[in-house]
Design a protein around this motif. Sequence first.
Motif, PDB file in Angstrom:
ATOM      1  N   SER A   1      76.381 -17.669  -4.521  1.00  0.00           N
ATOM      2  CA  SER A   1      77.788 -17.300  -4.649  1.00  0.00           C
ATOM      3  C   SER A   1      78.315 -17.605  -6.043  1.00  0.00           C
ATOM      4  O   SER A   1      77.867 -18.529  -6.698  1.00  0.00           O
ATOM      5  CB  SER A   1      78.645 -18.040  -3.621  1.00  0.00           C
ATOM      6  OG  SER A   1      78.638 -19.418  -3.881  1.00  0.00           O
TER       7      SER A   1
ATOM      8  N   SER B   1      83.178 -17.555  -3.844  1.00  0.00           N
ATOM      9  CA  SER B   1      83.447 -18.835  -3.195  1.00  0.00           C
ATOM     10  C   SER B   1      84.824 -18.867  -2.555  1.00  0.00           C
ATOM     11  O   SER B   1      85.026 -19.551  -1.551  1.00  0.00           O
ATOM     12  CB  SER B   1      83.335 -19.976  -4.201  1.00  0.00           C
ATOM     13  OG  SER B   1      81.999 -20.156  -4.603  1.00  0.00           O
TER      14      SER B   1
ATOM     15  N   GLY C   1      84.750 -25.154  -9.438  1.00  0.00           N
ATOM     16  CA  GLY C   1      84.042 -25.744  -8.311  1.00  0.00           C
ATOM     17  C   GLY C   1      84.402 -27.215  -8.191  1.00  0.00           C
ATOM     18  O   GLY C   1      84.779 -27.856  -9.179  1.00  0.00           O
TER      19      GLY C   1
END
Length: 265
Positions: free
Chosen positions: A153, A158, A193
């Motif tokens: 991903s 995500s 992230g």
Amino acid sequence: PSSLQNLNQNPRTLLPKFYGLYCVQAGGKNIRIVVMNNLLPRSVRMHLKYDLKGSTYKRRASQKEREKVFPTFKDLDFMQDVPDGLFLDSDMYNALCKTLQRDCLVLQSFKIMDYSLLVAIHNLDQAQRERAAGNSGWDRERGRPAAQRALYSTAMESIQGEARRGGTIETDDQMGGIPARNSRGERLLLYIGIIDVLQSYRFVKKLEHSWKALVHDGDTVSVHRPSFYAERFQRFMCHTVFRKIPLKPSPSKKSRSGPAIPRRS
């Protein structure tokens, strides 16, 4: 297993993906290696990078860090460098904040805290100016990277949950960056992230927070109980770091509202 279960139940997550844990014996010592996903594609140049926690206590990059070719800045640096935040369209903003909220609930349920959001920014307009001036230095420094494929991903997938399981995803040169703009209207791609998710809130952290709270405002330090940490983390990301691109005001409302974020054609 719990991480895998969460990923299977909900592919919309910014939590790290752990692919393997290995132990290699060398010279009588055990060397442990964790293999996990890389958030930043090497085929895309990042112009800025931030490690954000939602804390302001000592959250500024050190001088040593600033001297690096590709430094990682922190919360106070972001608030100084990008005071107006990063602007996303409404659907993208909502998808991102829902993903952050869900991930924080997972981390909170495991009593995990002190995690960060890594935010790397590729400025499309700046890259275009650099290419026109012939002074980007990107190809000379790193060589022209071969075509890259994103595993599992990308940042976009995500938060949208559209990754195809069990295979590689063919992407273009943007490698699944999340489109955004800054207050000057420049086009950006964001790669994000959640990182550093292995810190449990145990006695040492409780003791550290109690000591810091005696000297400083307890709500500004990074070490805090998991529930408060999660709430502060989400609030900072969805109010200070990421913002919705404001709707273009009608002529009758222009005098009553601030200027909209400029868009470039």
